[in-house]
Scaffold this active site. Structure first.
Site, PDB file in Angstrom:
ATOM      1  CG  ASN A   1      -0.229 -32.061   4.734  1.00  5.85           C
ATOM      2  OD1 ASN A   1      -0.176 -32.645   3.655  1.00  5.85           O
ATOM      3  ND2 ASN A   1      -1.262 -32.163   5.563  1.00  5.85           N
TER       4      ASN A   1
ATOM      5  CE  LYS B   1      -3.736 -29.370   4.931  1.00 12.94           C
ATOM      6  NZ  LYS B   1      -4.779 -28.618   5.615  1.00 12.94           N
TER       7      LYS B   1
ATOM      8  CD  GLU C   1      -7.300 -31.147   5.647  1.00 13.12           C
ATOM      9  OE1 GLU C   1      -6.482 -31.693   4.884  1.00 13.12           O
ATOM     10  OE2 GLU C   1      -7.221 -29.941   5.976  1.00 13.12           O
TER      11      GLU C   1
ATOM     12  CD  GLU D   1      -2.264 -30.108  11.928  1.00 10.76           C
ATOM     13  OE1 GLU D   1      -1.495 -29.348  11.333  1.00 10.76           O
ATOM     14  OE2 GLU D   1      -3.018 -30.892  11.351  1.00 10.76           O
TER      15      GLU D   1
ATOM     16  N   GLY E   1      -6.489 -24.091   7.743  1.00 10.04           N
ATOM     17  CA  GLY E   1      -6.920 -23.631   6.421  1.00 10.04           C
ATOM     18  C   GLY E   1      -7.481 -22.227   6.406  1.00 10.04           C
TER      19      GLY E   1
ATOM     20  CB  SER F   1      -3.970 -20.469   9.994  1.00  8.51           C
ATOM     21  OG  SER F   1      -5.119 -20.976   9.337  1.00  8.51           O
TER      22      SER F   1
END
Ligand code: PGA
Length: 261
Positions: free
Chosen positions: A6, A8, A93, A161, A167, A209
């Protein structure tokens, strides 16, 4: 093993998008892992038109719009036209921007109606010793699965997740022991919705992560079917190192994957 990168909003040039895509193409040729890339919307068209490779395209979101007068929306019909195989739905997110379980369910319906496999994200924001987070996960799963038919439930790929692990870096990811436990727990929850056999076959990814240094430990004997990567997928060298770390025979297996053409 399914690896979904991803990007992002880390990738902000066509040049970088093409370089990363070329890297994935090479890895997809030589490896036993399936690679999908969830790229920013406008780059889907750029990469889709030249894609004759094994790399599958994914979208980072889909609109609930059925099309027509909805300015700025990217519909499932458009994604289908661009040969998108997967769409991430309910990423934390996006949930932080107001996406509710109801919206997540509508998006799943849109994706499925257009033959796109939803990768549905669930995950708690924090852990507590009383295990409240487990009840939270159960609630998230229930809210989504109760709106789906038995057949539709089988089409879903789940991505676990935990928000607190996203992150950061490998040291802050979920441990392999905890991942084993969580995959078991999620499969147990799934039995209620898709039967025991369905739960066993369901594809469950982990995200948060995952980096080259922890990927193989997280993959080995934890029961996970793959990873949803964020920052590690937006750097060609790191992504390459990560995929290579997964190329030991015990880890890499795509046998369980049933991916739409
Ligand atoms: P991360 O992101 O790999 O940067 O932690 C994972 C995700 O948000 O899917």
């Amino acid at each position: 093993m399914l690896i979904v990168g991803n990007w992002k909003a880390y990738v902000e040039s066509q040049k970088k998008a093409k370089t990363l895509f070329a890297t994935a193409k090479k890895l997809a040729l030589t490896s036993r892992v399936k690679i999908a890339l969830a790229v920013p919307g406008p780059y889907i068209g750029l990469l889709s038109s030249q894609n004759r490779s094994k790399v599958l395209l994914a979208a980072q979101d889909v609109s609930v719009s059925l099309g027509g007068a909805t300015t700025g929306e990217i519909t499932a019909a458009v994604l289908k036209d661009l040969k998108v195989a997967f769409v991430i739905i309910g990423h934390s997110e996006r949930r932080a921007m107001g996406e509710t379980n109801e919206i997540v369910s509508e998006k799943i319906q849109q994706a499925l109606a257009h033959g796109i496999t939803p990768i549905v994200c669930i995950g708690e924001s924090e852990r507590d010793i009383d295990g409240t987070y487990l009840a939270f996960l159960r609630g998230q799963l229930h809210a989504i699965f109760q709106t789906l038919s038995q057949e539709q439930r089988q089409e879903i790929i789940l991505a676990y997740e935990p928000i607190w692990a996203i992150g950061k870096n490998a040291a802050n990811a979920l441990s392999p022991t905890d991942l084993t436990e969580m995959i078991l727990y999620i499969r147990k929850m799934l039995v209620e919705y898709v039967t025991e056999m369905g739960a066993e076959k369901s594809i469950i990814l982990y995200g948060g992560s995952v980096e080259p240094s922890n990927a193989s430990a997280l993959a080995k004997d934890t029961g996970v079917d793959g990873f949803l990567l964020g920052h590690a997928s937006a750097d060609a060298d790191i992504f390459t190192a990560l995929v290579k770390a997964l190329l030991i025979p015990k880890v890499a297996s795509s046998a369980r994957l049933k991916i739409r053409p």
